[in-house]
Motif scaffolding. Structure first.
Motif, mmCIF file in Angstrom:
data_model
loop_
_atom_site.group_PDB
_atom_site.id
_atom_site.type_symbol
_atom_site.label_atom_id
_atom_site.label_comp_id
_atom_site.label_asym_id
_atom_site.label_seq_id
_atom_site.Cartn_x
_atom_site.Cartn_y
_atom_site.Cartn_z
ATOM 1 N N TYR A 61 34.596 46.014 -58.412
ATOM 2 C CA TYR A 61 35.607 44.429 -59.148
ATOM 3 C C TYR A 61 35.819 45.075 -59.973
ATOM 4 N N THR A 62 37.144 44.488 -60.001
ATOM 5 C CA THR A 62 38.694 44.102 -60.186
ATOM 6 C C THR A 62 38.250 43.807 -62.221
ATOM 7 N N GLY A 63 38.368 43.915 -63.253
ATOM 8 C CA GLY A 63 39.141 43.093 -64.058
ATOM 9 C C GLY A 63 40.275 42.687 -64.595
ATOM 10 N N GLU A 64 40.170 42.512 -66.032
ATOM 11 C CA GLU A 64 41.221 41.847 -66.104
ATOM 12 C C GLU A 64 42.013 43.408 -67.513
ATOM 13 N N PHE A 65 43.391 43.437 -67.030
ATOM 14 C CA PHE A 65 44.224 44.201 -67.580
ATOM 15 C C PHE A 65 43.741 43.645 -69.400
ATOM 16 N N VAL A 66 43.068 45.326 -70.157
ATOM 17 C CA VAL A 66 43.578 44.674 -71.630
ATOM 18 C C VAL A 66 44.190 46.235 -72.256
ATOM 19 N N ASN A 67 44.550 45.848 -72.684
ATOM 20 C CA ASN A 67 45.303 47.546 -73.501
ATOM 21 C C ASN A 67 44.105 47.668 -74.718
ATOM 22 N N PHE A 68 43.478 48.425 -74.009
ATOM 23 C CA PHE A 68 42.734 48.947 -74.757
ATOM 24 C C PHE A 68 42.926 50.196 -75.785
ATOM 25 N N LEU A 95 44.330 57.287 -69.591
ATOM 26 C CA LEU A 95 43.383 56.565 -69.223
ATOM 27 C C LEU A 95 42.773 55.259 -69.670
ATOM 28 N N MET A 96 43.256 55.631 -70.519
ATOM 29 C CA MET A 96 42.258 54.347 -71.088
ATOM 30 C C MET A 96 43.268 53.186 -70.497
ATOM 31 N N GLY A 97 44.943 53.828 -70.233
ATOM 32 C CA GLY A 97 45.833 52.144 -69.949
ATOM 33 C C GLY A 97 45.643 51.495 -68.669
ATOM 34 N N ASN A 98 44.716 52.462 -68.317
ATOM 35 C CA ASN A 98 44.305 52.142 -66.537
ATOM 36 C C ASN A 98 42.941 51.412 -66.825
ATOM 37 N N VAL A 99 42.576 51.330 -67.607
ATOM 38 C CA VAL A 99 41.044 50.689 -68.120
ATOM 39 C C VAL A 99 41.263 48.871 -68.002
#
Length: 381
Positions: A61-68, A95-99
């Motif tokens: 399941y893919t989600g929405e890009f958010v800049n964590f 890594l967090m940039g791809n979450v």
């Protein structure tokens, strides 16, 4: 999100989650003579090829890009991982940039609407049914030697081990299609509003930490891990911290792989149960059918506790009667399985029954494991 989409996610998501508050790391028990004999019987035999059971990495399941990386709490987490465990900030920021943010898991962890009665008959029909039993028979037959070795080493019966893995993932058929890194990051920093929100966020931050440590130890890409909507991984649906604490390299290949190794999954389930109090010296029967008296003096025993703490004579004095005599010198608890508008079903559980509830904190879950394992055992030739 419409109801149809949410229902689809619920059906696809893995059923189980492991214990929320695992105890300390358990050292593997000393190998017994029975275990050595079982292991010796397999020595020299070619190991069966591993069967890949996790969904393809692209099938999640893919989600929405958010800049964590812009979130203050995430920056603090990154700093802690760098200071505490020696990760470099640049690799964590990459890594967090791809979450991805998964609103679907936020919806799925919300509590069910109040007022809906529990129904053991409906719940159990999902697990004690012909397809799952047949799959369990195949699983037991294909892994009979491994199950026997685990039973001899840890003292957990093969039917309980088969029951757990069957209830969790139908023997690897449904191990979850959420990227664990997405799920845990979302729940660690964007858990929905709830009375226990802070505690739950702290729990999932701990699981995110464990995921990164596990990935580094095993040399895998943390983005490749897939699991349930709560972040549980593999055939036995272990949370990442439990992989670190109770995971066992039971096939001896030098790696703990709960996604693709049935042997590692079997040994790890046994390790988890022993680590949470399973006692090999107790009788094989761990739960007993019971009736309760109309006087209702027994109601104080139906406290929803997840531990065995009453003597047989205490239960009898309160009007709780089992269909067979309880073994003496053991403690028990009253298990009430509500059936909606129908009469509640009562059982008396021993310590080992309550140990299963540490895998998933539910009487319904533990009884499903027991009944599925028993059904599989009886269905085997």
């Amino acid at each position: 999100m419409n109801n149809k989409t949410l229902l689809t996610l619920l059906l696809a998501a893995s059923v189980a989650a492991t214990s929320l508050f695992p105890s300390q790391l358990l050292a593997a028990p000393a190998e017994t003579a029975k275990a050595k004999k079982a292991k010796a019987a397999t020595k020299g035999k070619k190991k069966p090829a591993r069967k890949a059971v996790s969904a393809p990495v692209s099938d999640y399941y893919t989600g929405e890009f958010v800049n964590f990386n812009q979130w203050k709490e995430v920056q603090q987490f990154t700093d802690e991982m760098a200071t505490k465990h020696g990760f470099t900030r640049s690799e964590l920021e990459t890594l967090m940039g791809n979450v991805r943010y998964l609103d679907s898991v936020v919806q799925l962890v919300k509590p069910a609407p109040p007022g809906k009665p529990k129904n053991w008959t409906v719940y159990s029909s999902r697990f004690i049914e012909p397809i799952r039993i047949a799959a369990g028979v195949r699983f037991w037959n294909e892994n009979a030697e491994t199950l026997a070795r685990a039973e001899a080493l840890y003292g957990v019966p093969a039917e309980i081990l088969a029951g757990v893995i069957g209830v969790e993932t139908i023997y690897g058929r449904d191990t979850g299609r959420f990227r664990v890194i997405d799920t845990l990051t979302t729940l660690a920093f964007a858990y929905p509003v709830a009375p226990n929100r802070e505690a739950r966020m702290a729990f999932f931050r701990g699981e995110l930490e464990a995921t990164l440590l596990y990935a580094r130890q095993t040399g895998i890409d943390p983005q490749s891990l897939q699991g349930s909507f709560a972040g549980a991984v593999g055939l036995p649906q272990f949370m990442p911290s439990n992989i670190l604490k109770y995971g066992v390299d039971f096939d001896g290949d030098g790696h703990i792989d709960l996604r693709n190794s049935t042997a590692d999954a079997i040994g790890s389930v046994a390790s988890f149960l022993v680590g949470h109090g399973w006692q090999r010296e107790q009788p094989g029967q761990i739960v007993y059918p019971a009736t309760v008296s109309p006087a209702r003096a027994w109601e104080r025993f139906a406290d929803g506790s997840l531990e065995a703490k009453f003597r047989p004579e205490d239960l009898t004095a309160a009007g709780i009667v089992t269909t067979s005599t309880l073994p003496p010198d053991m403690l028990y608890g009253l298990v009430d399985l509500q059936n909606g508008s129908e009469p509640t079903e009562y059982w008396v559980g021993s310590n080992n029954f309550y140990t299963i509830t540490q895998y998933n904190r539910s009487y319904f879950y533990a009884m499903s494991v027991v009944e599925l394992g028993r059904s599989i055992r009886l269905a085997r030739p």
